[in-house]
Scaffold this motif. Structure first.
Motif, PDB file in Angstrom:
ATOM      1  N   ALA A 121      82.518  32.917  29.084  1.00 28.06           N
ATOM      2  CA  ALA A 121      83.935  32.626  28.885  1.00 28.06           C
ATOM      3  C   ALA A 121      84.305  31.427  29.740  1.00 28.06           C
ATOM      4  O   ALA A 121      84.089  31.429  30.941  1.00 28.06           O
ATOM      5  CB  ALA A 121      84.771  33.836  29.283  1.00 28.06           C
ATOM      6  N   PHE A 122      84.854  30.399  29.112  1.00 25.90           N
ATOM      7  CA  PHE A 122      85.161  29.153  29.809  1.00 25.90           C
ATOM      8  C   PHE A 122      86.612  29.109  30.255  1.00 25.90           C
ATOM      9  O   PHE A 122      87.444  29.843  29.749  1.00 25.90           O
ATOM     10  CB  PHE A 122      84.868  27.963  28.903  1.00 25.90           C
ATOM     11  CG  PHE A 122      83.495  27.986  28.342  1.00 25.90           C
ATOM     12  CD1 PHE A 122      82.408  27.737  29.153  1.00 25.90           C
ATOM     13  CD2 PHE A 122      83.276  28.318  27.024  1.00 25.90           C
ATOM     14  CE1 PHE A 122      81.129  27.794  28.657  1.00 25.90           C
ATOM     15  CE2 PHE A 122      81.985  28.381  26.515  1.00 25.90           C
ATOM     16  CZ  PHE A 122      80.913  28.114  27.332  1.00 25.90           C
ATOM     17  N   LEU A 123      86.880  28.178  31.156  1.00 24.49           N
ATOM     18  CA  LEU A 123      88.260  27.988  31.578  1.00 24.49           C
ATOM     19  C   LEU A 123      89.054  27.249  30.512  1.00 24.49           C
ATOM     20  O   LEU A 123      90.201  27.539  30.242  1.00 24.49           O
ATOM     21  CB  LEU A 123      88.309  27.218  32.902  1.00 24.49           C
ATOM     22  CG  LEU A 123      89.706  27.026  33.474  1.00 24.49           C
ATOM     23  CD1 LEU A 123      90.264  28.360  33.948  1.00 24.49           C
ATOM     24  CD2 LEU A 123      89.691  26.040  34.607  1.00 24.49           C
ATOM     25  N   HIS A 141      90.584  33.582  37.751  1.00 24.80           N
ATOM     26  CA  HIS A 141      90.456  33.647  36.291  1.00 24.80           C
ATOM     27  C   HIS A 141      89.015  33.998  35.912  1.00 24.80           C
ATOM     28  O   HIS A 141      88.782  34.923  35.127  1.00 24.80           O
ATOM     29  CB  HIS A 141      90.881  32.283  35.723  1.00 24.80           C
ATOM     30  CG  HIS A 141      90.609  32.090  34.265  1.00 24.80           C
ATOM     31  ND1 HIS A 141      91.603  32.074  33.311  1.00 24.80           N
ATOM     32  CD2 HIS A 141      89.459  31.886  33.577  1.00 24.80           C
ATOM     33  CE1 HIS A 141      91.079  31.877  32.123  1.00 24.80           C
ATOM     34  NE2 HIS A 141      89.770  31.760  32.255  1.00 24.80           N
ATOM     35  N   GLU A 142      88.060  33.278  36.487  1.00 23.13           N
ATOM     36  CA  GLU A 142      86.650  33.533  36.133  1.00 23.13           C
ATOM     37  C   GLU A 142      86.228  34.930  36.559  1.00 23.13           C
ATOM     38  O   GLU A 142      85.514  35.620  35.840  1.00 23.13           O
ATOM     39  CB  GLU A 142      85.725  32.478  36.745  1.00 23.13           C
ATOM     40  CG  GLU A 142      85.992  31.040  36.291  1.00 23.13           C
ATOM     41  CD  GLU A 142      86.054  30.864  34.781  1.00 23.13           C
ATOM     42  OE1 GLU A 142      85.457  31.675  34.041  1.00 23.13           O
ATOM     43  OE2 GLU A 142      86.732  29.928  34.317  1.00 23.13           O
ATOM     44  N   HIS A 186      87.455  37.542  34.188  1.00 21.96           N
ATOM     45  CA  HIS A 186      86.683  37.617  32.937  1.00 21.96           C
ATOM     46  C   HIS A 186      85.653  38.751  32.988  1.00 21.96           C
ATOM     47  O   HIS A 186      85.297  39.314  31.958  1.00 21.96           O
ATOM     48  CB  HIS A 186      85.962  36.300  32.657  1.00 21.96           C
ATOM     49  CG  HIS A 186      86.764  35.337  31.839  1.00 21.96           C
ATOM     50  ND1 HIS A 186      87.413  35.715  30.680  1.00 21.96           N
ATOM     51  CD2 HIS A 186      87.007  34.008  31.987  1.00 21.96           C
ATOM     52  CE1 HIS A 186      88.029  34.650  30.170  1.00 21.96           C
ATOM     53  NE2 HIS A 186      87.805  33.604  30.943  1.00 21.96           N
ATOM     54  N   GLU A 212      91.090  35.396  27.587  1.00 23.21           N
ATOM     55  CA  GLU A 212      91.580  34.291  28.415  1.00 23.21           C
ATOM     56  C   GLU A 212      92.931  34.635  29.032  1.00 23.21           C
ATOM     57  O   GLU A 212      93.195  34.293  30.189  1.00 23.21           O
ATOM     58  CB  GLU A 212      91.686  33.008  27.593  1.00 23.21           C
ATOM     59  CG  GLU A 212      90.351  32.509  27.047  1.00 23.21           C
ATOM     60  CD  GLU A 212      89.345  32.210  28.143  1.00 23.21           C
ATOM     61  OE1 GLU A 212      89.763  31.894  29.276  1.00 23.21           O
ATOM     62  OE2 GLU A 212      88.135  32.297  27.876  1.00 23.21           O
ATOM     63  N   HIS A 215      91.638  30.015  24.118  1.00 23.53           N
ATOM     64  CA  HIS A 215      92.611  29.784  25.191  1.00 23.53           C
ATOM     65  C   HIS A 215      93.997  29.543  24.609  1.00 23.53           C
ATOM     66  O   HIS A 215      94.146  28.861  23.604  1.00 23.53           O
ATOM     67  CB  HIS A 215      92.219  28.559  26.025  1.00 23.53           C
ATOM     68  CG  HIS A 215      90.846  28.647  26.596  1.00 23.53           C
ATOM     69  ND1 HIS A 215      89.745  28.252  25.885  1.00 23.53           N
ATOM     70  CD2 HIS A 215      90.396  29.097  27.780  1.00 23.53           C
ATOM     71  CE1 HIS A 215      88.665  28.453  26.638  1.00 23.53           C
ATOM     72  NE2 HIS A 215      89.030  28.970  27.784  1.00 23.53           N
TER      73      HIS A 215
HETATM   74 ZN   LIG Z   1      88.345  31.655  30.723  1.00 22.54          ZN
END
Ligand SMILES: [Zn+2]
Length: 687
Positions: A8-10, A523-524, A527, A584, A649
């Motif tokens: 999962a990315f920012l 945030h990370e 996740h 997200e 996102h």
């Molecule tokens: Zn993320």
């Protein structure tokens, strides 16, 4: 390029993966100015005429939005992009210097890659000739029985996925194992819904897509009539594949994308495609089992292979071949590709300068070669040490948060803490750099370089099957402005590129850093506990560690967020998809909460109060403004619609307003009254 795992990315960076590179083309070949260095906490960005309790995003970003129109070569422009543009420019300087006068063998390699990419005269002279061997192979194919041979060779030699994608992944039930995975792929439009939706906008886009495919065939030398027939064939095949494809929302559930079976079982399901031949061409002939990620797709593919004419299938494969390399061919191909994918689909006004495209392409091909020099020049060791401290502060804060949750039982809390304790942190850049010695780069062969690079990456990926997992490997290059959590690895990753203003500035007060990089770290971490991550245990295996009652409460709480974000509009009539963006949004909400608690602990240690003022703002206010300003952005309407359908996102506006209205500390910091938009009577909380 696919990211196989659930990482999962920012942010979803540089648009979507259409083919191999981001939208681009051949205008100015050198930068005209140096992008300015972004600053943390920008007083001039604040719109003091707006009421923070009514629309906090407008308050934090209003003047920035007014003063920063979207540049012609962008589809979205935010503070994130400002930093990415600057990193990209600094990278360009390294590449240019290496292309002109390399000092090391590695610089010679990436300098040559960049120089070959920049050679517009050569690209124009070559036209479509570099892909002629691939097109001839497709044209010569005339026997259904040998389709697997053709598909295997095209995938192995050129990295072109006809129909499906083949790669490695960590086994979600045993994260120490690397297994083969076969997945849906092979569509020219960004999502299956573009083929299936029946609204007027979707219908028009499909017509524009068919017109684009037609033009590409004409560029290959077909008559307009032939080209139109072929484009119709492409649409027939792709629509059938789209009907068999799993939706993005369904793919969020690990159980939906895990179907390990023997190759013999797969063969029985798809009798018209010889898997033994395909896998042998991919040098994986001894593979006995694989994860068939999306079985419905392979059934749809089988139906196409069995019932569609050879000519129709050939049109599809010919299109996929030219589409795959379109951005690297001569000007007419590049321009036509831009016209549809960047202008029509995303609203981009001008083609991206060639130097930006080639910088990004070199970073993709040789990221950990380029990254070594970039890090030495742009990432001081002190930044890494400070970041470690911040990560530990956030870990402690999340631990506290878990302990104090009133809805979770002690049994589940123990498991959650175990998972948090097992997190691995990766900061800045890899401990050990990739070895590129097996990749041949020639200064006069841009398409060959790209093909060899794709094949090199493909081999690197497939070689993992059956081998131990390399926990030190990164999925992002050092200059990248992004971050990610990988649930199978149970690790959080922060490339050097994001550890700069506006996210992180070690000279500024802690409130601003906690509101920037602090929330990114939070945030990370969160996740690991969102709708996907919560299904993985401390070892990265999908296993329920929840009591049934706690799981039920968790689902009720995430359902609240789904409903909340479902109501946020990003363009006229276009709302966010609360299920697509759930992970997200959960991560943003959790991150904002735990970074705030970490700030309060830090202030307490320094005998400071959240009420202390700098620039007329309390520490608490500075924290929230810093968070808001990270997401200041302007977006073209087409890009907003595209992202709503494909990007997990939320848009900047809702990342900010959606989270602060769920956190009563925000309302307290700005003196909001219950019932005002940013302090509603009922709000959502998971973590
Ligand atoms: Zn993320």
């Amino acid at each position: 390029m696919t990211f196989r795992s659930f990482a999962a990315f920012l942010v979803l960076s540089s648009g979507l993966c259409f083919g191999q590179s981001s939208p681009s083309a051949d205008t100015a070949s050198a930068p005209t100015s140096v992008p300015k260095k972004p600053v943390s906490f920008d007083l001039s960005a604040i719109d003091k005429t707006a009421d923070p309790c009514t629309d906090f995003y407008q308050y934090a970003c209003g003047n920035w939005k007014k003063d920063n129109p979207i540049p012609g070569d962008q589809t979205r422009w935010g503070r994130f992009n400002e930093l990415a543009e600057r990193n990209n420019y600094l990278l360009y300087e390294d590449l240019k210097a290496a292309a002109d006068a390399p000092k090391t063998p590695l610089q010679k390699k990436y300098g040559d890659y960049f120089a070959a990419c920049m050679n517009v005269e050569l690209a124009d002279k070559l036209g479509a000739t570099p892909i002629e061997p691939a097109l001839k192979a497709v044209a010569a194919w005339n026997n259904r029985k040998t389709l697997a041979t053709l598909a295997g060779e095209m995938a192995d030699r050129y990295g072109i996925s006809f129909f499906f994608d083949f790669s490695s992944e960590q086994d979600q039930k045993d994260s120490t194992r690397q297994i083969g995975a076969l997945d849906q792929d092979g569509l020219g439009l960004p999502d299956r819904d573009y083929y299936l939706n029946q609204d007027e906008r979707s219908k028009t886009l499909r017509e524009q897509y068919v017109a684009h495919v037609t033009k590409m065939f004409v560029l290959l030398g077909d008559t307009p009539e032939q080209a139109a027939t072929e484009a119709k064939n492409v649409m027939t095949v792709e629509t059938a594949l789209a009907e068999g494809s799993m939706s993005r929302v369904d793919r969020r559930n690990p159980a939906n994308v895990y179907h390990v079976m023997t190759i013999a079982q797969l063969q029985a399901m798809t009798p018209d495609f010889d898997w033994k031949i395909y896998l042998t061409a991919k040098k994986e002939g001894s593979l006995e089992t694989a994860n068939i990620v999306s079985p419905g797709f392979f059934k749809a593919m089988q139906q196409q292979l069995a019932s569609t004419s050879i000519d129709t299938l050939k049109s599809y494969m010919r299109w996929q071949t030219v589409h795959h390399f379109a951005q690297n061919l001569s000007e007419p191909f590049v321009q036509e590709n831009f016209n549809f994918y960047s202008a029509t689909l995303a609203g981009q006004k001008e083609i991206t300068p060639r130097w930006k495209r080639c910088t990004a392409a070199t970073d993709r091909a040789l990221g950990e070669a380029v990254g070594q020099d970039w890090v030495a020049r742009n990432f001081p060791p002190a930044a890494r040490d400070n970041m470690e401290k911040l990560v530990h502060a956030l870990e402690a804060s999340l631990g506290q948060d878990i302990q104090h949750l009133d809805w979770m039982s002690a049994t589940t809390k123990v498991e959650a803490q175990k998972k948090l304790d097992a997190f691995r942190n990766k900061i800045g850049y890899p401990e050990k750099w990739r070895d590129y010695s097996a990749l041949t780069v020639k200064r006069d062969d841009p398409i060959g370089n790209l093909q060899r690079s794709i094949a090199f990456e493909d081999r690197h990926d497939l070689n993992k099957i059956g081998k131990p997992v390399d926990e030190k490997e990164w999925q992002m290059t050092p200059p990248t402005v992004n971050a990610y959590y990988d649930p199978s690895m149970n690790d959080i990753n922060f490339p050097a590129g994001i550890l700069q203003p506006p996210f992180y500035d070690f000279k500024i007060d802690p409130a601003v850093n906690f509101g920037g990089i602090g929330v990114v770290i939070g945030h990370e971490m969160t996740h690991g506990f969102d709708d996907q991550g919560s299904q993985y245990d401390a070892h990265g295996n999908v296993r329920s560690w929840w009591t049934p009652e706690d799981k039920k409460k968790f689902d009720e709480r995430t359902a609240c967020e789904v409903k909340e974000y479902d109501n946020f509009e990003v363009a006229p009539g276009q709302k966010l998809n609360g299920n697509l963006t759930l992970g997200e949004n959960t991560a943003d909400n959790g991150g904002l909460r735990i970074a705030y608690a970490a700030l309060l602990s830090t202030l307490a240690e320094e005998n400071k109060s959240a009420a202390d003022k700098i620039d007329g703002y309390t520490q608490a206010q500075r924290y929230f403004i810093s968070w808001g300003q990270v997401w200041c952005e302007n977006t073209r309407e087409q890009a907003a619609r595209l992202r709503a359908k494909t990007d997990p996102h939320s848009s900047g506006q809702w990342r900010v307003n959606g989270t602060v209205q769920n956190f009563d500390e925000f309302g307290k910091a700005f003196g909001c009254k219950v019932g005002q938009p940013m302090m509603p009577e009922h709000s959502c909380r998971v973590w």
